[in-house]
Write an enzyme that holds these catalytic residues in place. Structure first.
Site, PDB file in Angstrom:
ATOM      1  N   SER A  73      -4.800  67.086  79.734  1.00  0.00           N
ATOM      2  CA  SER A  73      -4.554  66.157  78.624  1.00  0.00           C
ATOM      3  C   SER A  73      -4.010  66.848  77.398  1.00  0.00           C
ATOM      4  CB  SER A  73      -5.875  65.504  78.209  1.00  0.00           C
ATOM      5  OG  SER A  73      -6.412  64.738  79.235  1.00  0.00           O
ATOM      6  N   HIS A 126       1.094  64.451  83.665  1.00  0.00           N
ATOM      7  CA  HIS A 126      -0.059  63.872  82.984  1.00  0.00           C
ATOM      8  C   HIS A 126      -0.118  62.363  83.218  1.00  0.00           C
ATOM      9  CE1 HIS A 126      -2.149  62.922  78.902  1.00  0.00           C
ATOM     10  NE2 HIS A 126      -3.032  63.044  79.869  1.00  0.00           N
ATOM     11  N   GLU A 134       3.374  61.401  81.712  1.00  0.00           N
ATOM     12  CA  GLU A 134       4.068  62.342  80.817  1.00  0.00           C
ATOM     13  C   GLU A 134       4.437  63.563  81.645  1.00  0.00           C
ATOM     14  OE1 GLU A 134       2.779  62.764  76.274  1.00  0.00           O
ATOM     15  OE2 GLU A 134       1.056  62.613  77.564  1.00  0.00           O
ATOM     16  N   ASN A 166      -1.740  61.834  73.657  1.00  0.00           N
ATOM     17  CA  ASN A 166      -3.018  62.254  73.072  1.00  0.00           C
ATOM     18  C   ASN A 166      -2.881  62.823  71.664  1.00  0.00           C
ATOM     19  OD1 ASN A 166      -4.547  61.360  75.202  1.00  0.00           O
ATOM     20  ND2 ASN A 166      -4.262  63.252  76.358  1.00  0.00           N
TER      21      ASN A 166
END
Ligand SMILES: CC(=O)CC(=O)SCCNC(=O)CCNC(=O)[C@H](O)C(C)(C)COP(=O)(O)OP(=O)(O)OC[C@H]1O[C@@H](n2cnc3c(N)ncnc32)[C@H](O)[C@@H]1OP(=O)(O)O
Ligand SMILES: NC(=O)C1=CN([C@@H]2O[C@H](COP(=O)(O)OP(=O)(O)OC[C@H]3O[C@@H](n4cnc5c(N)ncnc54)[C@H](OP(=O)(O)O)[C@@H]3O)[C@@H](O)[C@H]2O)C=CC1
Length: 304
Positions: free
Chosen positions: A132, A153, A165, A203
């Protein structure tokens, strides 16, 4: 004087027909489910046989829900389940065209995994991390193939979220990047490219918002329920930020904030002390049935 490096010769990037997954937690299980229903063979590895069994049961239940909704037939479910093979050691990953690491969000754990994984890999295998937040370049450096290493991701819950991602490390080759984008598409996902900076795109934006919600609770501006209701009804978020933190896992949320705080050296990313306290208490959210809410009864009860 400039040094001329010789480019290491790699065998061609394989077509990804079989993927290994390390970590059978909520993300590893979700990736396994989506890969298997997309026709890809899966080798799912975790330290604990009980964890693997619980994850297989969760996948079984989620596929039953898809049958009930008319999205899947019973035959397709059985075919998907038959594509998932499991094990407790990296020996199981020797046929994988790609290994996706989805273990605990801790840099030392991940680095150790990659060092131990390398001897088991096929010569042409690609390696990805579902991290993450952690630097793809640093993780890639633990392997013998940073050119074939990438960030892939997925979002939680994997079957429901459309995004992947894709993050290239400093050495990632174009062929690796293209192969991962093709795989994301085959798995029904849309890929977005992010640069290799702490916590990437989603994130970098989402976790400071969640951390701020925890500060809002810590400072007594609102209760768990009022903060979540405010953000659901006032900003149209599908889950309130504290409910979402519980869903992500408070250990994972705290790790991401620590990576942002240390990696960007800016006090605006300081993890809220209340988030730290919940993690220290072992109240890690839904996966242990207690976090900002207590999930042990029929309906979640706020803990503050
Ligand atoms: C931390 C990181 O590194 C990155 C991240 O992932 S951050 C977290 C990102 N995720 C989010 O923000 C999720 C926010 N929440 C939501 O979007 C929604 O609450 C939700 C999609 C999870 C559920 O939506 P809902 O409308 O309440 O539920 P529901 O209608 O039952 O489910 C919608 C779909 O999600 C699936 N789903 C819901 N919960 C699921 C779960 N826990 N596991 C797997 N699939 C799930 C359902 O099966 C359903 O699938 P279909 O559309 O194929 O039928
Ligand atoms: N939760 C989320 O919303 C998202 C998480 N991610 C990322 O995905 C990764 C996994 O997260 P998540 O699934 O939520 O975490 P979980 O805690 O649910 O699962 C992690 C799993 O990895 C296992 N594990 C730990 N060390 C090893 C090892 N050495 N070898 C094999 N398995 C190991 C753990 O076992 P044990 O419990 O026994 O330690 C556990 O089963 C993290 O990097 C996280 O940041 C990415 C997107 C969203």
């Amino acid at each position: 004087m400039a040094v001329a490096y010789e480019r290491k010769a790699f065998p061609p990037v394989p077509e990804i027909k079989r993927i290994g997954i390390i970590g059978a937690g909520q993300m590893g299980g979700g990736i396994a489910q989506v890969a298997a229903t997309s026709g890809i063979l899966v080798d799912l590895v975790d330290l604990s046989a009980e964890r693997i069994e619980a994850t297989l049961q969760r996948i079984d239940g989620l596929l039953d829900r898809q049958i009930a909704k008319g999205n899947l037939t019973a035959e397709e479910k059985e075919a998907a389940l038959s594509r998932i093979h499991t094990g407790e050691s990296f020996d199981k990953l020797s046929e994988a065209d790609l290994v996706v690491e989805a273990a605990t969000e801790n840099e030392e754990i991940k680095k150790k995994i990659f060092r131990e994984l390398v001897p088991h890999l096929k010569a042409d295998a690609l390696v990805a991390s579902n991290t993450s937040s952690i630097s793809i370049t640093r993780l890639a450096a633990q392997t013998d193939r940073p050119e074939r290493f990438i960030g892939m991701h997925f979002m939680n819950p994997v079957p429901a979220m459309k995004l992947v991602e894709v993050i290239r490390g400093i050495a990632t080759e174009e062929e690796t990047y293209q192969a991962i984008r093709r795989l994301a598409e085959k798995m029904g996902k849309q890929a977005v490219t992010a640069e290799d900076f702490p916590a990437f795109i989603v994130n970098r934006v989402l976790l400071p918002m969640i951390n701020e919600a925890v500060y809002t609770l810590y400072e007594g501006v609102g209760t768990v329920e009022s903060i979540d209701t405010a953000m659901k009804l006032g900003a149209n978020h599908p889950m309130g930020p504290l409910e979402l933190a519980d869903f992500i896992g408070l250990d994972t949320a705290l790790s991401i904030m620590q990576v942002l705080y240390e990696g960007l050296a800016d006090s605006k990313y300081r993890p809220c002390p209340l988030l730290v306290k919940y993690v220290e208490a072992g109240w890690l959210g839904r996966k242990v049935k207690r976090g900002f809410y207590d999930y042990r009864g029929a309906t979640p009860v706020p803990t503050r």
